[in-house]
Design an enzyme around this catalytic site. Structure first.
Site, mmCIF file in Angstrom:
data_model
loop_
_atom_site.group_PDB
_atom_site.id
_atom_site.type_symbol
_atom_site.label_atom_id
_atom_site.label_comp_id
_atom_site.label_asym_id
_atom_site.label_seq_id
_atom_site.Cartn_x
_atom_site.Cartn_y
_atom_site.Cartn_z
ATOM 1 N N LYS A 1 30.439 33.784 26.942
ATOM 2 C CA LYS A 1 29.335 32.907 26.535
ATOM 3 C C LYS A 1 29.064 33.058 25.025
ATOM 4 C CE LYS A 1 29.441 31.780 30.781
ATOM 5 N NZ LYS A 1 29.495 32.822 31.716
ATOM 6 N N TYR B 1 22.367 35.064 37.840
ATOM 7 C CA TYR B 1 23.600 34.284 37.922
ATOM 8 C C TYR B 1 24.161 34.319 39.353
ATOM 9 C CZ TYR B 1 28.494 33.091 37.373
ATOM 10 O OH TYR B 1 29.722 32.529 37.539
ATOM 11 N N ARG C 1 47.400 48.875 29.475
ATOM 12 C CA ARG C 1 46.230 48.743 30.356
ATOM 13 C C ARG C 1 45.181 49.776 29.935
ATOM 14 N NH1 ARG C 1 46.444 51.593 34.794
ATOM 15 N NH2 ARG C 1 48.545 50.945 35.325
ATOM 16 N N ASP D 1 21.790 42.603 32.162
ATOM 17 C CA ASP D 1 22.783 41.571 31.850
ATOM 18 C C ASP D 1 22.188 40.769 30.696
ATOM 19 O OD1 ASP D 1 24.273 39.249 31.625
ATOM 20 O OD2 ASP D 1 24.676 39.102 33.775
#
Ligand SMILES: Cc1ncc(COP(=O)(O)O)c(C=O)c1O
Length: 389
Positions: free
Chosen positions: A195, A98, A46, A170
């Site tokens: 994306k 978004y 992790r 972003d």
């Protein structure tokens, strides 16, 4: 190094044990220590994973940052950035953004005492009027999703800097090929890697790119403490995706221009939203801060009837009706019922997002085939003859 060379080489070194040119997928949850605390820099997966490390180095290089910190999705990256704030802090965000970002701000973080203001950022005075002593962050999405508005990153970042406020961009819609917010003064850059960066519609992932070691440490603390990390297989796929980012983006932009021009000339199309048009209200800023205009396009139909929009949405064959964007294959979507359904209709319409808006993510197929596909779907739209005159 120029961008194309960086895309191919950034972050990747031949594997020291075998010489493998591709970074191996380190599919492990832990690492053996020779004595307590004696290890090779990796303790638990992790916290660190070598495949993820290679990807984070590559992302930092292509976004001109100090470091990149990866998360299990774009939303997990956004989540980490907001967790840098404290109760009582305020954020100013672009009002066309978004839907999931709007949702996490208003439905998750607002109840922990963080206050969000939404405004169009084309006019800097609108942003300035919302700044007060509690303002700690300005959140910019440009080009905006789905209306393809352009916000002047340099102007917003310089206003923010003068008031000691962090600017976050972003950069998902543009990708690091089209736009590098760090070069324009942004402090943090967020990506939905899902994306364009991955580009093949087979991974969900996000990242935050930072400017300095202090920000990196704060984000690494959150990455490890909250634990929303990506797996090594996905990191490998994204490393592979990045190698063709520049080539894919060139074709997305080339096809974007052809499709936008086709739609603009089509008698059944009312309005096309694409920053490459000289008539776009912020075309000059787009030209200055972007290397090209990309393959994201939205449009409305003459008559503005839902029935017509639905016919187009289910009438294409190559443009698949699906959420998401930025993959090699073309997608068509309906923001009001899909990506932006989490924003109340009233708020959507205030920002100019009407129910008949159609959004395209233009892929890298042959443009002629894409245009033929849209031409066929637009035949399903009724003729709207203007009355009188
Ligand atoms: C601009 C933008 N930011 C963030 C996200 C969230 O990313 P993810 O779906 O990887 O969580 C999306 C997803 O569509 C997006 O379009």
């Amino acid at each position: 190094m120029k961008f194309g060379t960086k895309s191919v080489h950034a972050g990747v070194e031949p594997d020291p044990t075998t010489g493998a040119i591709m970074t191996p997928i380190f599919q492990t949850s832990t690492y053996v220590q020779s004595a307590p605390g004696e290890h090779k820099g990796y303790e638990y997966a992790r916290t660190q994973n070598p495949t993820r490390t290679a990807l984070e180095k590559a992302l930092a290089e292509i976004e001109y940052g100090h470091a990149a910190v990866c998360f299990a999705s774009g939303m997990a990256a956004t989540d980490a950035v907001v967790k840098l704030l404290n109760p009582g802090d305020e954020v100013i965000a672009s009002n066309d953004l978004y839907g999931g970002t709007y949702r996490i701000f208003t439905k998750v973080f607002a109840k922990y005492g963080i206050k969000f203001h939404f405004t169009a950022m084309e006019n800097l005075e609108d942003v300035e009027s919302l700044i007060n002593d509690n303002t700690k962050m300005i959140w910019v999405e440009t080009p905006t999703n789905p209306l393809l508005n352009i916000i002047d990153i340099k102007a917003v970042a310089s206003l923010a800097k003068s008031r000691g406020i962090t600017t976050v961009v972003d950069n998902t819609f543009a990708s690091p090929y089209l736009q590098n917010p760090m070069k324009l003064g942004a402090d943090l850059v967020v990506h939905s890697i899902t994306k364009y960066i991955n580009g093949h519609s087979d991974v969900v992932m996000g990242c935050v790119i930072t400017k300095n070691a202090e920000q990196e440490e704060a984000l690494r603390f959150l990455q490890n403490s909250c634990g929303g990390v990506p797996g090594p297989n996905d990191c490998f796929l994204v490393l592979r995706g990045i190698k063709t980012l520049h080539i894919r983006m060139q074709r997305h932009a080339e096809n974007g221009r052809k499709v936008a021009e086709f739609l603009n000339a089509h008698p059944k199309v009312q309005r096309v939203y694409w920053p490459g048009f000289e008539s776009h209200p912020n075309h000059e800023i787009a030209k200055e801060q972007m290397n090209d205009f990309g393959g994201m396009i939205s449009f409305t139909l003459k008559g503005d009837l839902m029935e017509d929009a639905l016919n187009v949405l289910s009438g294409t064959h190559l443009f698949a009706l699906a959420e998401s964007l930025g993959g090699v294959e073309s997608l068509i979507g309906h923001p009001a019922s899909m990506t932006h359904a989490s924003i109340p209709k009233e708020e959507r319409e205030k920002a100019g997002l009407f129910d008949t808006l159609i959004r395209l993510s233009v892929g890298i197929e042959d443009a002629e085939d894409l245009i033929a596909d849209l031409e066929k779907a637009l035949m399903l739209v009724k003729e709207h003859v203007s009355i009188g005159g």
